[in-house]
Design a protein around this motif. Structure first.
Motif, PDB file in Angstrom:
ATOM      1  N   ARG A  22       0.844  -1.211   0.000  1.00 30.39           N
ATOM      2  CA  ARG A  22       0.000   0.000   0.000  1.00 30.39           C
ATOM      3  C   ARG A  22       0.879   1.262   0.000  1.00 30.39           C
ATOM      4  N   LEU A  23       1.897   1.268   0.855  1.00 29.93           N
ATOM      5  CA  LEU A  23       2.817   2.416   0.917  1.00 29.93           C
ATOM      6  C   LEU A  23       3.518   2.633  -0.423  1.00 29.93           C
ATOM      7  N   TYR A  24       4.098   1.571  -0.977  1.00 28.07           N
ATOM      8  CA  TYR A  24       4.824   1.704  -2.245  1.00 28.07           C
ATOM      9  C   TYR A  24       3.899   2.239  -3.345  1.00 28.07           C
ATOM     10  N   CYS A  25       2.713   1.645  -3.431  1.00 31.77           N
ATOM     11  CA  CYS A  25       1.818   2.037  -4.530  1.00 31.77           C
ATOM     12  C   CYS A  25       1.353   3.482  -4.382  1.00 31.77           C
ATOM     13  N   ARG A  26       1.029   3.863  -3.158  1.00 32.40           N
ATOM     14  CA  ARG A  26       0.578   5.246  -2.977  1.00 32.40           C
ATOM     15  C   ARG A  26       1.697   6.234  -3.282  1.00 32.40           C
ATOM     16  N   TYR A  27       2.852   5.971  -2.703  1.00 33.22           N
ATOM     17  CA  TYR A  27       3.942   6.939  -2.844  1.00 33.22           C
ATOM     18  C   TYR A  27       4.370   7.088  -4.302  1.00 33.22           C
ATOM     19  N   ILE A  31       2.046   4.631   9.751  1.00 30.72           N
ATOM     20  CA  ILE A  31       1.795   5.928   9.088  1.00 30.72           C
ATOM     21  C   ILE A  31       0.924   5.774   7.841  1.00 30.72           C
ATOM     22  N   CYS A  32       1.361   4.913   6.926  1.00 27.95           N
ATOM     23  CA  CYS A  32       0.591   4.784   5.684  1.00 27.95           C
ATOM     24  C   CYS A  32      -0.470   3.697   5.845  1.00 27.95           C
ATOM     25  N   LEU A  33      -1.342   3.952   6.798  1.00 32.59           N
ATOM     26  CA  LEU A  33      -2.420   3.016   7.141  1.00 32.59           C
ATOM     27  C   LEU A  33      -3.502   3.047   6.065  1.00 32.59           C
ATOM     28  N   LYS A  60      -6.302   4.245   6.398  1.00 34.23           N
ATOM     29  CA  LYS A  60      -6.633   5.677   6.474  1.00 34.23           C
ATOM     30  C   LYS A  60      -5.318   6.398   6.789  1.00 34.23           C
ATOM     31  N   PRO A  61      -4.637   6.893   5.785  1.00 30.24           N
ATOM     32  CA  PRO A  61      -3.245   7.332   5.978  1.00 30.24           C
ATOM     33  C   PRO A  61      -3.108   8.584   6.841  1.00 30.24           C
ATOM     34  N   ARG A  62      -1.994   8.626   7.583  1.00 28.47           N
ATOM     35  CA  ARG A  62      -1.709   9.793   8.428  1.00 28.47           C
ATOM     36  C   ARG A  62      -0.784  10.743   7.671  1.00 28.47           C
ATOM     37  N   CYS A  63      -1.298  11.260   6.582  1.00 26.92           N
ATOM     38  CA  CYS A  63      -0.447  12.061   5.682  1.00 26.92           C
ATOM     39  C   CYS A  63       0.110  13.309   6.361  1.00 26.92           C
ATOM     40  N   ASN A  64      -0.678  13.898   7.252  1.00 25.62           N
ATOM     41  CA  ASN A  64      -0.203  15.148   7.841  1.00 25.62           C
ATOM     42  C   ASN A  64       1.034  14.959   8.708  1.00 25.62           C
ATOM     43  N   SER A  65       1.215  13.750   9.250  1.00 28.10           N
ATOM     44  CA  SER A  65       2.432  13.521  10.045  1.00 28.10           C
ATOM     45  C   SER A  65       3.435  12.651   9.292  1.00 28.10           C
ATOM     46  N   CYS A  66       3.290  12.569   7.987  1.00 25.56           N
ATOM     47  CA  CYS A  66       4.152  11.679   7.194  1.00 25.56           C
ATOM     48  C   CYS A  66       5.358  12.444   6.613  1.00 25.56           C
ATOM     49  N   PRO A  67       6.566  11.944   6.853  1.00 24.16           N
ATOM     50  CA  PRO A  67       7.757  12.616   6.313  1.00 24.16           C
ATOM     51  C   PRO A  67       7.904  12.472   4.795  1.00 24.16           C
ATOM     52  N   LEU A  68       7.056  11.652   4.179  1.00 26.74           N
ATOM     53  CA  LEU A  68       7.150  11.449   2.731  1.00 26.74           C
ATOM     54  C   LEU A  68       6.187  12.331   1.934  1.00 26.74           C
ATOM     55  N   LYS A  69       5.362  13.068   2.631  1.00 25.48           N
ATOM     56  CA  LYS A  69       4.231  13.697   1.930  1.00 25.48           C
ATOM     57  C   LYS A  69       4.645  14.673   0.817  1.00 25.48           C
ATOM     58  N   LYS A  70       5.799  15.319   0.991  1.00 28.54           N
ATOM     59  CA  LYS A  70       6.231  16.307  -0.008  1.00 28.54           C
ATOM     60  C   LYS A  70       6.321  15.696  -1.409  1.00 28.54           C
ATOM     61  N   LYS A  71       6.715  14.425  -1.456  1.00 25.54           N
ATOM     62  CA  LYS A  71       6.903  13.817  -2.782  1.00 25.54           C
ATOM     63  C   LYS A  71       5.980  12.636  -3.037  1.00 25.54           C
ATOM     64  N   CYS A  72       4.971  12.470  -2.212  1.00 28.68           N
ATOM     65  CA  CYS A  72       4.081  11.309  -2.348  1.00 28.68           C
ATOM     66  C   CYS A  72       2.992  11.579  -3.400  1.00 28.68           C
ATOM     67  N   SER A  73       2.857  10.689  -4.374  1.00 30.60           N
ATOM     68  CA  SER A  73       1.848  10.864  -5.434  1.00 30.60           C
ATOM     69  C   SER A  73       0.440  10.915  -4.863  1.00 30.60           C
ATOM     70  N   TYR A  74       0.157  10.022  -3.926  1.00 25.49           N
ATOM     71  CA  TYR A  74      -1.189   9.960  -3.352  1.00 25.49           C
ATOM     72  C   TYR A  74      -1.516  11.283  -2.653  1.00 25.49           C
ATOM     73  N   PHE A  75      -0.557  11.792  -1.878  1.00 23.07           N
ATOM     74  CA  PHE A  75      -0.799  13.033  -1.136  1.00 23.07           C
ATOM     75  C   PHE A  75      -0.980  14.203  -2.101  1.00 23.07           C
ATOM     76  N   LYS A  76      -0.110  14.248  -3.125  1.00 25.09           N
ATOM     77  CA  LYS A  76      -0.207  15.359  -4.086  1.00 25.09           C
ATOM     78  C   LYS A  76      -1.583  15.349  -4.763  1.00 25.09           C
TER      79      LYS A  76
END
Ligand code: SF4
Length: 216
Positions: free
Chosen positions: A145-150, A192-194, A196-212
């Motif tokens: 799930r983490l790999y695919c989202r990011y 973190i990448c549950l 229901k993801p905890r994007c706001n506290s995720c150190p990857l969010k700047k470059k995460c495709s799902y978050f963007k």
């Protein structure tokens, strides 16, 4: 799948490893040098929360230091090892695994590991990378799930069986510090990448495709 830019791989790896350094949990099965115990732990952890497994695992390790000791015990034929964890079908798996290991010994490489009944790709990768210092690709549903989202790939129940996912994991998994990376990515997916993801506290969010895509 094509090759990902080295810089992007290093960014992802370093963020995950740095998160893992701070959030590492020293579960008892992570500290053991008894490979038999590490195999038993992985069977116990299937579909079960770590906190539930701790007392059962500790009790088991105190009683049985080898497959032979377990095979010779009364517990071996009574279905009570997993009674407090549920999923009692695992008693049969543990028996088959134990019988095989008594005859063949404990493997030290992937080819021999995957011949052991009850030990699939995940358990063999976990034991090889966590306890035998070997590079192995760790792929479970949280990591997928983490790999695919990011990285912006399709995510469904079939994703973990796809060749491209294995190729992605191969590119991301380092040759050095594989134990540290695998622990970190495993815990990151669970914390973190549950679903229901905890994007706001995720150190990857700047470059995460799902978050963007979620903030567009
Ligand atoms: S930003 Fe959100 S979706 Fe992306 S890796 Fe982090 S938790 Fe997962």
């Amino acid at each position: 799948m094509g090759n990902i830019e080295k810089k992007a791989i290093l960014y992802f790896r370093n963020k995950v490893i740095n998160w893992g350094k701070v959030n590492y949990v020293d579960y008892p099965w992570r500290l053991t040098d008894n490979i038999w115990h590490s195999i038993v732990a992985e069977i116990m952890l299937q579909r079960t929360k770590a906190d539930q497994v701790i007392p059962v695992y500790k009790d088991f390790c105190e009683k049985y230091s080898s497959p032979q000791e377990f095979q010779n015990s009364l517990d071996f034929n009574e279905n009570n090892i997993f009674s407090s964890l549920g999923l009692n079908w695992r008693n049969e798996i543990l028996r088959s695994t134990t019988n095989y290991l008594v005859i063949n010994g404990i493997p030290d490489n992937r080819i021999d590991f995957i011949k052991v009944p009850g030990i699939g790709d995940y358990v063999s990768s976990a034991v090889l990378s966590f306890h035998l210092g070997q590079r192995a690709l760790l792929i479970d549903s949280n990591i997928v799930r983490l790999y695919c989202r990011y990285w912006g790939f399709e995510y469904n129940n079939e994703s973990r069986r796809k060749r491209w996912l294995r190729e992605l994991s191969d590119q991301l998994t380092p040759y050095k510090n594989v134990k540290q990376y695998n622990y970190s990515v495993l815990d990151f997916g669970m914390a973190i990448c549950l679903p229901k993801p905890r994007c706001n506290s995720c150190p990857l969010k700047k470059k995460c495709s799902y978050f963007k895509n979620s903030i567009l």
